[in-house]
Every structure is written in C-alpha cells, then in structure tokens.
Write a protein that holds these residues in place. Structure first.
Motif, mmCIF file in Angstrom:
data_model
loop_
_atom_site.group_PDB
_atom_site.id
_atom_site.type_symbol
_atom_site.label_atom_id
_atom_site.label_comp_id
_atom_site.label_asym_id
_atom_site.label_seq_id
_atom_site.Cartn_x
_atom_site.Cartn_y
_atom_site.Cartn_z
ATOM 1 N N GLY A 1 0.815 -1.218 0.000
ATOM 2 C CA GLY A 1 0.000 0.000 0.000
ATOM 3 C C GLY A 1 0.842 1.259 0.000
ATOM 4 O O GLY A 1 0.557 2.213 -0.729
ATOM 5 N N PHE A 2 1.919 1.261 0.807
ATOM 6 C CA PHE A 2 2.769 2.447 0.861
ATOM 7 C C PHE A 2 3.526 2.619 -0.443
ATOM 8 O O PHE A 2 3.722 3.741 -0.913
ATOM 9 C CB PHE A 2 3.720 2.368 2.054
ATOM 10 C CG PHE A 2 4.309 3.706 2.435
ATOM 11 C CD1 PHE A 2 3.492 4.805 2.662
ATOM 12 C CD2 PHE A 2 5.664 3.873 2.576
ATOM 13 C CE1 PHE A 2 4.024 6.035 3.019
ATOM 14 C CE2 PHE A 2 6.211 5.099 2.928
ATOM 15 C CZ PHE A 2 5.385 6.178 3.152
ATOM 16 N N ASP A 3 3.927 1.509 -1.070
ATOM 17 C CA ASP A 3 4.553 1.594 -2.391
ATOM 18 C C ASP A 3 3.614 2.266 -3.384
ATOM 19 O O ASP A 3 4.036 3.099 -4.190
ATOM 20 C CB ASP A 3 4.932 0.199 -2.915
ATOM 21 C CG ASP A 3 6.190 -0.370 -2.282
ATOM 22 O OD1 ASP A 3 7.004 0.402 -1.741
ATOM 23 O OD2 ASP A 3 6.351 -1.607 -2.328
ATOM 24 N N SER A 4 2.312 1.931 -3.318
ATOM 25 C CA SER A 4 1.358 2.544 -4.249
ATOM 26 C C SER A 4 1.197 4.036 -3.960
ATOM 27 O O SER A 4 1.040 4.837 -4.873
ATOM 28 C CB SER A 4 0.006 1.824 -4.204
ATOM 29 O OG SER A 4 -0.675 2.074 -3.001
ATOM 30 N N VAL A 5 1.261 4.415 -2.686
ATOM 31 C CA VAL A 5 1.174 5.834 -2.325
ATOM 32 C C VAL A 5 2.427 6.566 -2.789
ATOM 33 O O VAL A 5 2.357 7.669 -3.335
ATOM 34 C CB VAL A 5 0.975 5.998 -0.800
ATOM 35 C CG1 VAL A 5 1.073 7.457 -0.389
ATOM 36 C CG2 VAL A 5 -0.374 5.423 -0.389
ATOM 37 N N LEU A 6 3.592 5.952 -2.595
ATOM 38 C CA LEU A 6 4.846 6.576 -3.013
ATOM 39 C C LEU A 6 4.908 6.778 -4.525
ATOM 40 O O LEU A 6 5.539 7.726 -5.003
ATOM 41 C CB LEU A 6 6.041 5.739 -2.552
ATOM 42 C CG LEU A 6 6.341 5.799 -1.056
ATOM 43 C CD1 LEU A 6 7.323 4.716 -0.669
ATOM 44 C CD2 LEU A 6 6.860 7.174 -0.671
ATOM 45 N N ALA A 7 4.280 5.897 -5.265
ATOM 46 C CA ALA A 7 4.306 5.992 -6.725
ATOM 47 C C ALA A 7 3.404 7.105 -7.262
ATOM 48 O O ALA A 7 3.519 7.479 -8.429
ATOM 49 C CB ALA A 7 3.899 4.649 -7.342
ATOM 50 N N ARG A 8 2.538 7.648 -6.425
ATOM 51 C CA ARG A 8 1.690 8.769 -6.841
ATOM 52 C C ARG A 8 2.574 9.992 -7.064
ATOM 53 O O ARG A 8 3.694 10.063 -6.571
ATOM 54 C CB ARG A 8 0.663 9.090 -5.763
ATOM 55 C CG ARG A 8 -0.343 8.007 -5.499
ATOM 56 C CD ARG A 8 -1.250 8.407 -4.349
ATOM 57 N NE ARG A 8 -2.104 7.295 -3.952
ATOM 58 C CZ ARG A 8 -2.744 7.251 -2.791
ATOM 59 N NH1 ARG A 8 -2.645 8.248 -1.929
ATOM 60 N NH2 ARG A 8 -3.495 6.221 -2.493
#
Length: 184
Positions: A161-168
């Motif tokens: 989930g944090f990886d997906s947030v960081l990719a924003r």
C-alpha cells in the motif's frame, strides 16, 4: 511476548517518503483503516521537529474465538505518536492498541531515515512487541502466535500500500489541511 522486525529500503528521498506518510490512507491494501483523527500537532519549540498524535480507527475481521473473549467488538482503535525531525531527516512513529489492551498489548515502532550514503533512498525499520495478557500460558501463546502471523500479513500489505502511495505524484508541497485530513 513475541517480537516482529522488518527492514527495507524505499528508493525515494526522505522528503518524499515522509510527506507520503500523511497520505498513506486510504489505499487498496489497507481497507481496514476507517478513519484517522489528528488529536495534536505542533512543532517542538526550538527544533525542526513536528510532533503529532493521531487516533486510528480500524474495522477488520476478527476471528470468532477472539470475539468471544472480547465481546464481539470489530472496531479497533490505535494511538499513533510521531516525530518528524527535519534536521536529522528522521521520522519515528509509535503505535499502540487502545482496544483489547486488557487482553493484548501491541507496540509498534516505525522509523524512516535518510540513507547515510544513497541520496535518493530512505531506510525503513519496523519493530513490534506483542504480548497477550491472559493468565493461561497456552492461550497466551496461541493469541501471540496468531497476532504475530496477522502482523506479518498486514506488514506485507502495508508495504504494498505504501509503495502505491509513493508511486503517486509527489505529495511534497501539500498544504497542512490536506496533510491532516481527518477521515479517510
């Protein structure tokens, strides 16, 4: 008492990772997080350190055998305190459960730090202690083992989930009202 540790690198600068933390929820991997309420937030006088206290509300499935012990509660609360120190580029987050704490005590510490050698990299360290507070040793071990297993599963989902947030697109520059949105 059981222990959990996790460590990895995020290939993003500390400024990006620390700003993304405030936008971590909601994400598709942490659907159990229902609300985040900021209780306190201030800069510690004479420092470059932001102190924050937040109440995190989760709605998650809890096994029937645990619900029998705890009274069928499915909404749980956690207190999160954090300090972001811009001078040392360190972000320390401590969380503890408020719900079920008469049966189970979970204390988690997450640290994000600027990598000492790699400019665009942030070090992530996660530690947790899990202690069942029941008088029957066999039951306590079972509760602790179950909790560690669940914690490991959630840590994996948390990283995704944090990886997906960081990719924003970079969250750096969001105003403080957007960073402290109370309900997710």
């Amino acid at each position: 008492m059981k222990f959990f540790e996790n460590c990895h690198l995020f290939n993003y600068p500390f400024s990006h990772v620390s700003a993304a933390h405030w936008q971590k929820y909601p994400n598709e991997w942490a659907t159990q997080v229902y609300a985040i309420d900021t209780l306190k937030q201030f800069v510690i006088e004479g420092t470059q350190t932001l102190y924050t206290e937040r109440l995190i509300t989760c709605r998650q499935s809890i096994p029937r055998w645990i619900r029998k012990i705890t009274g069928n509660i499915t909404e749980t609360y956690f207190l999160e305190t954090s300090k972001v120190d811009l001078a040392t580029q360190t972000f320390i987050i401590k969380s503890t459960n408020l719900t079920f704490n008469e049966y189970l005590n979970v204390v988690e510490t997450v640290t994000y730090k600027k990598h000492p050698e790699l400019e665009e990299t942030t070090v992530f360290q996660q530690q947790a202690t899990i202690q069942a507070l029941v008088s029957l040793k066999r039951l306590a071990n079972y509760v602790e083992d179950y909790s560690v297993s669940r914690f490991k599963q959630n840590a994996k989902k948390g990283k995704l989930g944090f990886d997906s947030v960081l990719a924003r697109p970079s969250p750096v520059g969001l105003n403080s009202q957007e960073r402290t949105n109370n309900t997710v």
